[in-house]
Design a protein around this motif. Structure first.
Motif, PDB file in Angstrom:
ATOM      1  N   ILE A  86      -3.835   1.632   6.160  1.00 28.02           N
ATOM      2  CA  ILE A  86      -2.995   1.051   5.119  1.00 28.02           C
ATOM      3  C   ILE A  86      -2.008   2.138   4.700  1.00 28.02           C
ATOM      4  O   ILE A  86      -2.404   3.273   4.427  1.00 28.02           O
ATOM      5  N   TYR A  87      -0.735   1.796   4.660  1.00 35.00           N
ATOM      6  CA  TYR A  87       0.309   2.766   4.350  1.00 35.00           C
ATOM      7  C   TYR A  87       0.967   2.441   3.015  1.00 35.00           C
ATOM      8  O   TYR A  87       1.070   1.272   2.619  1.00 35.00           O
ATOM      9  N   ASP A  88       1.441   3.502   2.335  1.00 38.72           N
ATOM     10  CA  ASP A  88       2.217   3.289   1.125  1.00 38.72           C
ATOM     11  C   ASP A  88       3.699   3.187   1.504  1.00 38.72           C
ATOM     12  O   ASP A  88       4.055   3.189   2.679  1.00 38.72           O
ATOM     13  N   GLY A  89       4.561   3.132   0.500  1.00 43.75           N
ATOM     14  CA  GLY A  89       5.994   2.986   0.757  1.00 43.75           C
ATOM     15  C   GLY A  89       6.615   4.173   1.468  1.00 43.75           C
ATOM     16  O   GLY A  89       7.694   4.043   2.064  1.00 43.75           O
ATOM     17  N   ASP A  90       5.967   5.331   1.420  1.00 45.90           N
ATOM     18  CA  ASP A  90       6.492   6.522   2.089  1.00 45.90           C
ATOM     19  C   ASP A  90       5.856   6.743   3.453  1.00 45.90           C
ATOM     20  O   ASP A  90       5.953   7.836   4.017  1.00 45.90           O
TER      21      ASP A  90
END
Length: 191
Positions: A86-90
């Protein structure tokens, strides 16, 4: 003394042939369907995702059986579990989720129940349908009829050709058979 003897022989006249290709086609109404139904779950815990998937898959199978589908006509074709980041916006990894997939291959022999069966499968927990294909369970009689129609078609063509050229049609010299089975096409109209 005897001199050389010359023997003149005349060979057989060349065999004259007419080659024709006959086609026979029989149209059949589908009486069987094949469906890939699946359950996909995901959770941050692999065991939770698997437990939820097992529960929903069992409910799916029971729902399918309730429409008269025999257990032998329900086969598991895929069961997989894999992690996904799962990735964040960055674009930084902030966690992992586990995805569990369970796909069953269902043979439906009563097409009148197909729509209700699909509704019941979704209500029971299915959330994917990979494909639905239609077919005919027993093609034996239809293939036989198509072969006979192909022979009649070839014979008709040969008779037309010999009749137009004042040639007598003799016995069949060779027969070659090629089977071509097109994909079934299913049409349904709903109001």
């Amino acid at each position: 003394a005897c001199g050389p003897t010359t023997v003149y022989s005349q060979g057989e006249p060349p065999l004259r042939t007419i080659t024709v290709t006959g086609t026979g086609m029989v149209t059949m109404t589908p009486d069987i369907a094949y469906i890939y139904l699946g359950v996909q779950t995901q959770d941050s815990s692999a065991s939770t995702a698997m437990q939820e998937n097992n529960t929903r898959a069992a409910a799916l199978i029971e729902a399918v059986k309730s429409f008269g589908v025999e257990a032998a006509d329900i086969q598991t074709t895929n069961f997989s579990i894999y992690p996904q980041n799962i990735y964040d916006g960055d674009n930084n990894v902030i966690g992992t989720t586990y995805i569990v997939q369970n796909v069953v291959y269902v043979t439906v022999r009563d097409l009148d129940t197909l729509g209700e069966l699909l509704d019941g499968a979704f209500q029971a927990g299915a959330n994917t349908i990979n494909s639905i294909s239609f077919d005919v369970a027993d093609r034996t009689e239809a293939v036989s009829q198509a072969r006979l129609a192909a022979v009649e078609d070839a014979l008709r063509q040969a008779q037309e050709l010999t009749g137009a050229t004042q040639v007598t049609l003799g016995e069949v010299q060779t027969i070659s058979y090629y089977d071509s089975t097109p994909y079934p096409v299913y049409y349904e109209t709903r109001a």
